[in-house]
Design a protein around this motif. Structure first.
Motif, short mmCIF file in Angstrom:
data_model
loop_
_atom_site.label_atom_id
_atom_site.label_comp_id
_atom_site.label_asym_id
_atom_site.label_seq_id
_atom_site.Cartn_x
_atom_site.Cartn_y
_atom_site.Cartn_z
N TRP A 1 0.94 -1.72 0.25
CA TRP A 1 -0.08 0.26 0.00
C TRP A 1 0.73 0.82 -0.22
O TRP A 1 0.23 2.35 -0.55
CB TRP A 1 -1.05 0.20 1.21
CG TRP A 1 -1.63 -1.39 1.17
CD1 TRP A 1 -1.35 -1.63 2.51
CD2 TRP A 1 -2.92 -1.80 0.55
NE1 TRP A 1 -2.52 -3.09 2.20
CE2 TRP A 1 -3.20 -3.12 0.82
CE3 TRP A 1 -3.55 -1.63 -0.58
CZ2 TRP A 1 -3.89 -3.78 0.36
CZ3 TRP A 1 -4.26 -2.16 -1.14
CH2 TRP A 1 -4.52 -3.47 -0.20
N LYS B 1 -2.94 2.44 -6.70
CA LYS B 1 -4.10 1.09 -6.44
C LYS B 1 -5.70 1.05 -6.00
O LYS B 1 -6.48 1.38 -5.37
CB LYS B 1 -3.62 1.01 -4.74
CG LYS B 1 -2.00 1.52 -4.83
CD LYS B 1 -1.59 1.14 -3.39
CE LYS B 1 -0.14 2.10 -3.46
NZ LYS B 1 -0.12 3.09 -4.05
N LEU C 1 -8.36 0.94 5.24
CA LEU C 1 -7.36 1.60 4.37
C LEU C 1 -6.97 2.57 4.67
O LEU C 1 -5.79 3.32 3.82
CB LEU C 1 -7.60 0.78 2.77
CG LEU C 1 -7.42 -1.26 2.69
CD1 LEU C 1 -7.69 -0.88 0.90
CD2 LEU C 1 -5.83 -1.48 2.68
N ARG D 1 -5.67 4.18 1.62
CA ARG D 1 -4.69 3.79 0.48
C ARG D 1 -4.75 3.68 -0.53
O ARG D 1 -3.86 2.85 -1.53
CB ARG D 1 -4.23 2.82 1.53
CG ARG D 1 -3.20 3.68 2.55
CD ARG D 1 -2.98 2.55 3.88
NE ARG D 1 -1.97 2.77 4.78
CZ ARG D 1 -2.77 3.12 5.64
NH1 ARG D 1 -3.97 2.88 6.10
NH2 ARG D 1 -2.63 4.08 7.20
#
Length: 217
Positions: A90, A96, A112, A115
């Protein structure tokens, strides 16, 4: 994918089994550099902790010179959303994406913390919808690196245009070790012969490239 002679992608020890040699790792790096995005499953992320980066500085520079991002988009598919935000995955590379179920999307988005972009694609993971979404984002060449359940889904659902198998000169011999593919109803059934595109040695492994889809008369 890389596999042992007896069809395993790893053994059952804590340390990852390296199947490819330096020459094949470099070939894989070239495939990554030629791709718009690279996809793995959550199990592969947890087990191998890959970064999915283009390692060659020359290849990264060539991507930038062509107006592309330095690294391909990094994609994880996780139905349950059990992903560790502390993994190096990450914190390296560029864009991503995480594809998950509708139920897991909210908690995973919070875990997350920005990220990655979390994309819900149904009550269960719908790989057709995933590819449609990637196509809308401009992804034309997707590299699918594993693991077993992901590779099985793409081949069983007729979503793979090419299969690259690097056979390593190793014998794992452990029935509990993960295999390249799982049980599934593959297109054309067991009598369907994949069309051979290429077979050559790369260092001490043999690269075999197949077109897996049955040809339409």
């Amino acid at each position: 994918m890389a596999a042992s002679i007896d069809g395993h992608i790893d053994d059952t020890t804590a340390e990852r089994l390296l199947l490819s040699g330096p020459e094949d790792f470099d070939r894989v790096d070239a495939e990554r550099a030629a791709s718009d995005a690279i996809l793995i499953g959550g199990v592969t992320l947890r087990r191998d902790e890959p970064r999915l980066l283009v390692r060659s500085a020359e290849r990264r520079a060539a991507r930038v010179a062509a107006g592309r991002p330095e690294h391909p988009i990094k994609i994880v598919v996780s139905g349950g959303g059990d992903l560790d935000p502390a993994l190096p995955f990450w914190h390296t590379g560029g864009e991503k994406l995480v594809y998950t179920t509708d139920a897991a999307a909210g908690p995973l988005r919070a875990r997350l913390g920005g990220r990655a972009e979390v994309v819900p694609i149904g009550a269960t993971v719908d790989f057709g919808a995933l590819l449609d979404d990637l196509g809308a984002r401009g992804v034309r060449r997707l590299m699918v690196e594993g693991g077993t359940s992901i590779l099985t889904a793409f081949l069983a659902q007729g979503l793979a245009d090419e299969l690259q198998l690097a056979v390593a000169p190793l014998l794992v011999g452990d029935p509990a070790a993960p295999r390249v593919l799982g049980p599934a109803r593959y297109p054309g059934g067991p009598a369907h012969r994949l069309r051979l595109l290429e077979a050559r040695t790369v260092g001490d492994v043999v690269l075999i490239r197949y077109a897996p889809k049955p040809e339409v008369p």
